[in-house]
Design a protein around this motif. Structure first.
Motif, PDB file in Angstrom:
ATOM      1  N   GLY A   1       0.745  -1.424  -0.095  1.00 22.10           N
ATOM      2  CA  GLY A   1       0.078  -0.085   0.207  1.00 22.10           C
ATOM      3  C   GLY A   1       0.894   1.386  -0.178  1.00 22.10           C
ATOM      4  N   ARG A   2       0.206   2.451   0.015  1.00 25.48           N
ATOM      5  CA  ARG A   2       0.641   3.746  -0.292  1.00 25.48           C
ATOM      6  C   ARG A   2       1.575   4.311   0.979  1.00 25.48           C
ATOM      7  N   SER A   3       1.272   3.866   2.086  1.00 25.05           N
ATOM      8  CA  SER A   3       1.757   4.561   3.306  1.00 25.05           C
ATOM      9  C   SER A   3       2.954   3.573   3.662  1.00 25.05           C
ATOM     10  N   VAL A   4       3.446   2.741   2.937  1.00 22.58           N
ATOM     11  CA  VAL A   4       4.563   2.025   3.134  1.00 22.58           C
ATOM     12  C   VAL A   4       5.852   2.836   3.654  1.00 22.58           C
ATOM     13  N   GLN A   5       6.437   2.231   4.753  1.00 25.80           N
ATOM     14  CA  GLN A   5       7.817   3.044   5.187  1.00 25.80           C
ATOM     15  C   GLN A   5       9.052   1.952   4.619  1.00 25.80           C
ATOM     16  N   VAL A   6       9.921   2.622   4.101  1.00 27.04           N
ATOM     17  CA  VAL A   6      11.032   1.903   3.230  1.00 27.04           C
ATOM     18  C   VAL A   6      12.438   2.068   3.918  1.00 27.04           C
ATOM     19  N   PHE A   7      13.153   1.065   3.883  1.00 26.27           N
ATOM     20  CA  PHE A   7      14.490   1.162   4.383  1.00 26.27           C
ATOM     21  C   PHE A   7      15.333   0.544   3.385  1.00 26.27           C
ATOM     22  N   ILE A   8      16.408   1.203   2.875  1.00 24.08           N
ATOM     23  CA  ILE A   8      17.217   0.535   1.858  1.00 24.08           C
ATOM     24  C   ILE A   8      18.885   0.731   2.521  1.00 24.08           C
ATOM     25  N   CYS A   9      19.330  -0.459   2.192  1.00 25.11           N
ATOM     26  CA  CYS A   9      20.790  -0.202   2.835  1.00 25.11           C
ATOM     27  C   CYS A   9      21.723  -1.167   1.987  1.00 25.11           C
ATOM     28  N   GLY A  10      22.731  -0.660   1.587  1.00 20.70           N
ATOM     29  CA  GLY A  10      23.770  -1.752   0.511  1.00 20.70           C
ATOM     30  C   GLY A  10      24.704  -0.780  -0.053  1.00 20.70           C
ATOM     31  N   PRO A  11      25.414  -1.188  -1.264  1.00 19.39           N
ATOM     32  CA  PRO A  11      26.358  -0.374  -1.850  1.00 19.39           C
ATOM     33  C   PRO A  11      25.567   0.946  -2.630  1.00 19.39           C
ATOM     34  N   THR A  12      26.401   1.949  -2.474  1.00 20.55           N
ATOM     35  CA  THR A  12      25.727   3.215  -3.063  1.00 20.55           C
ATOM     36  C   THR A  12      24.722   3.082  -4.443  1.00 20.55           C
ATOM     37  N   LEU A  13      25.431   2.434  -5.450  1.00 17.47           N
ATOM     38  CA  LEU A  13      24.540   2.312  -6.731  1.00 17.47           C
ATOM     39  C   LEU A  13      23.290   1.741  -6.437  1.00 17.47           C
ATOM     40  N   MET A  14      23.383   0.468  -5.798  1.00 18.10           N
ATOM     41  CA  MET A  14      22.321  -0.163  -5.529  1.00 18.10           C
ATOM     42  C   MET A  14      21.189   0.641  -4.801  1.00 18.10           C
ATOM     43  N   VAL A  15      21.679   1.257  -3.643  1.00 24.33           N
ATOM     44  CA  VAL A  15      20.751   2.072  -2.888  1.00 24.33           C
ATOM     45  C   VAL A  15      19.889   3.306  -3.668  1.00 24.33           C
ATOM     46  N   GLU A  16      20.949   3.893  -4.501  1.00 27.88           N
ATOM     47  CA  GLU A  16      20.156   4.842  -5.358  1.00 27.88           C
ATOM     48  C   GLU A  16      19.133   4.362  -6.350  1.00 27.88           C
ATOM     49  N   SER A  17      20.025   3.389  -6.996  1.00 28.14           N
ATOM     50  CA  SER A  17      18.699   2.921  -8.093  1.00 28.14           C
ATOM     51  C   SER A  17      17.579   2.351  -7.433  1.00 28.14           C
TER      52      SER A  17
END
Ligand SMILES: Cc1cc2nc3c(=O)[nH]c(=O)nc-3n(C[C@H](O)[C@H](O)[C@H](O)COP(=O)(O)OP(=O)(O)OC[C@H]3O[C@@H](n4cnc5c(N)ncnc54)[C@H](O)[C@@H]3O)c2cc1C
Length: 246
Positions: free
Chosen positions: A205-221
């Motif tokens: 759904g639209r209220s999802v909270q997202v956490f992304i962690c890893g190598p810089t390029l992967m995180v940005e894409s």
């Protein structure tokens, strides 16, 4: 203003191999403080000639565990600190540690929105702290994990992720293996992209909270692709595991 954290002498209470190049170190902390899932410690090494160097390592364990924390470290070839931790440190050794540090890339069980955790390689470490905290706190917010590794042998915490997935109210767990896959592999086989994120994120759904962690390029894409599929950038928190120097 929060008080400045002091260095303390942690003793290495356990060392557990996770993959061929990743180990978990249990650090007993004389001045343990409850952390928030997603925070890290700085580890400082001092050579006999007085030369010092420090690096950041995310806390892998849940805040509910007292007096000690786990850090999970990937051995980087020629890496000053990670190779020392892997090749030299044994149980009973002491290292200097300072933490817990960080107030932005944190998740607490009181945050009840749906949760999407996206990891590349050792970027899974702070997300594992969140999942362990979620399990310890018996949170039941809809949660999915999307974890990218090079090969099956490189997946960190595979068995525990599988156990969490099968538990009542456990997270959905999606793996993608980008370089090689076992013959009977049923998961994704490519780098994280927009269509993969759509499949994984849409049910949350639209209220999802997202956490992304890893190598810089992967995180940005991954962050850019999430914005493209309509997730507000204010709902996306990122952490990059680049060199920290010292
Ligand atoms: C907030 C934060 C949390 C972190 N948490 C973790 C964690 O939980 N587990 C973990 O293993 N690492 C983590 N890191 C990365 C860690 O701090 C070090 O950068 C890493 O261990 C390499 O340090 P080193 O001294 O071994 O290598 P260095 O001597 O600093 O570097 C040696 C060579 O490797 C390259 N390099 C450095 N870091 C990386 C990397 N991460 N990936 C690929 N190449 C690299 C350098 O550019 C250099 O060429 C985290 C970083 C940050 C900023």
């Amino acid at each position: 203003m929060k008080p400045t954290l002091n260095w303390q002498i942690a003793s290495v209470a356990g060392i557990k191999p996770e993959t061929a190049s990743v180990k978990t170190f249990t650090l007993k902390l004389p001045a343990w403080m409850r952390h928030r899932a997603g925070q890290h410690y700085d580890i400082r090494l001092t050579a006999e000639d007085g030369y010092q160097t420090q690096r950041s390592y995310s806390i892998a364990s849940e805040p509910e565990r007292e007096a000690e924390v786990d850090i999970t470290v990937e051995r980087i070839d020629d890496g000053e600190v990670s190779s020392y931790l892997h090749d030299v440190v044994i149980v009973g050794d002491r290292v200097e540690a300072r933490g817990p540090i960080g107030g932005y890339f944190v998740w607490e069980a009181s945050m009840t929105d749906p949760l999407l955790l996206i990891a590349g390689g050792s970027g899974v470490v702070p997300l594992m702290s969140m999942l362990r905290h979620r399990a310890a706190a018996r949170a039941n917010n809809p949660t999915a994990v999307l974890y990218s590794s090079r090969s099956f042998e490189d997946v960190i915490y595979y068995d525990e992720l599988d156990r969490l997935r099968k538990a009542n109210g456990g997270p959905q767990v999606f793996h993608t293996l980008t370089r090689s896959q076992p013959a009977d592999w049923k998961g994704y086989t490519r780098r994280i992209d927009e269509s993969m994120l759509k499949e994984v994120a849409s049910p949350l759904g639209r209220s999802v909270q997202v956490f992304i962690c890893g190598p810089t390029l992967m995180v940005e894409s991954a962050a850019n692709a999430l914005v493209k599929i309509g997730i507000d950038s204010n709902q996306i928190r990122t952490e990059r595991f680049g060199p920290t120097g010292g």
